[in-house]
Design a protein around this motif. Structure first.
Motif, PDB file in Angstrom:
ATOM      1  N   PHE A   4       0.844  -1.189   0.000  1.00  0.00           N
ATOM      2  CA  PHE A   4       0.000   0.000   0.000  1.00  0.00           C
ATOM      3  C   PHE A   4       0.880   1.240   0.000  1.00  0.00           C
ATOM      4  N   TRP A   5       0.247   2.364  -0.331  1.00  0.00           N
ATOM      5  CA  TRP A   5       0.838   3.662  -0.064  1.00  0.00           C
ATOM      6  C   TRP A   5       0.149   4.228   1.163  1.00  0.00           C
ATOM      7  N   ILE A  49       3.974   0.822   2.358  1.00  0.00           N
ATOM      8  CA  ILE A  49       3.695  -0.073   3.476  1.00  0.00           C
ATOM      9  C   ILE A  49       3.573  -1.490   2.922  1.00  0.00           C
ATOM     10  N   VAL A  50       4.278  -2.435   3.535  1.00  0.00           N
ATOM     11  CA  VAL A  50       4.150  -3.849   3.170  1.00  0.00           C
ATOM     12  C   VAL A  50       3.576  -4.568   4.386  1.00  0.00           C
ATOM     13  N   TYR A 106       8.379   1.995   4.331  1.00  0.00           N
ATOM     14  CA  TYR A 106       9.537   2.452   3.567  1.00  0.00           C
ATOM     15  C   TYR A 106       9.263   3.871   3.087  1.00  0.00           C
ATOM     16  N   ASP A 107      10.035   4.810   3.587  1.00  0.00           N
ATOM     17  CA  ASP A 107       9.870   6.217   3.226  1.00  0.00           C
ATOM     18  C   ASP A 107      10.685   6.523   1.981  1.00  0.00           C
ATOM     19  N   MET A 108      10.155   6.091   0.833  1.00  0.00           N
ATOM     20  CA  MET A 108      10.832   6.315  -0.447  1.00  0.00           C
ATOM     21  C   MET A 108       9.831   6.139  -1.576  1.00  0.00           C
ATOM     22  N   ILE A 151      16.309  -5.266   2.192  1.00  0.00           N
ATOM     23  CA  ILE A 151      15.580  -6.521   2.378  1.00  0.00           C
ATOM     24  C   ILE A 151      14.249  -6.198   3.041  1.00  0.00           C
ATOM     25  N   CYS A 152      13.188  -6.793   2.532  1.00  0.00           N
ATOM     26  CA  CYS A 152      11.905  -6.727   3.211  1.00  0.00           C
ATOM     27  C   CYS A 152      11.782  -8.032   3.984  1.00  0.00           C
ATOM     28  N   PRO A 153      11.697  -7.970   5.310  1.00  0.00           N
ATOM     29  CA  PRO A 153      11.713  -9.185   6.136  1.00  0.00           C
ATOM     30  C   PRO A 153      10.644 -10.222   5.801  1.00  0.00           C
ATOM     31  N   CYS A 154       9.524  -9.813   5.224  1.00  0.00           N
ATOM     32  CA  CYS A 154       8.484 -10.803   4.920  1.00  0.00           C
ATOM     33  C   CYS A 154       8.633 -11.405   3.522  1.00  0.00           C
TER      34      CYS A 154
END
Length: 140
Positions: free
Chosen positions: A79-80, A90-91, A102-104, A119-122
């Motif tokens: 999502f944003w 947002i993941v 993630y602020d990007m 890395i996204c942990p999920c």
């Protein structure tokens, strides 16, 4: 990063949408349509003919006060979150209240994932692959 692969004979009419999307997202959708990376991360589009990858249809399904962006093969949701005209990514982890912010911009988020600078942990350890595949999910 990747050559344009989406060929839409009609100019995408961003001005007719209710949301003023970030310019990098518009460029990605203009070049790729709704698209997938390594058959794992899927980015949706407000112009996709496929309801699964259509941002407007996804917005009708969500109720978290966020703007639908995409998802993953593991059912994670992207999502944003918009705060004072600043768009964060947002993941949400599958079937969980756990999320990563993630602020990007989206293009930077995808670039860092593909280059393994982030890395996204999920996300699984084998994403992305050594030879990343990007595919359009819309008709060419």
């Amino acid at each position: 990063m990747f050559p344009q692969i989406y060929s839409n004979t009609n100019k995408l009419c961003w001005e007719n949408l209710d949301i003023n999307y970030p310019s990098d997202y518009k460029q990605l959708v203009n070049g790729y349509g709704a698209f997938g990376i390594d058959e794992f991360v899927w980015i949706i589009s407000p112009f996709s003919q496929n309801d699964l990858f259509n941002q407007k249809k996804a917005a009708e399904r969500e109720n978290k006060g966020l703007i639908a962006l995409g998802g993953t093969e593991n059912s994670d949701e992207l999502f944003w979150f918009v705060n004072n005209h600043y768009w964060s990514i947002i993941v949400y982890q599958t079937r969980s209240d756990i999320y990563y912010k993630y602020d990007m911009e989206l293009s930077k988020f995808l670039y860092k994932l593909i280059k393994k600078e982030m890395i996204c942990p999920c996300f699984p350890d084998n994403f992305p692959s050594e030879h990343v595949i990007l595919e359009s999910l819309d008709k060419l």
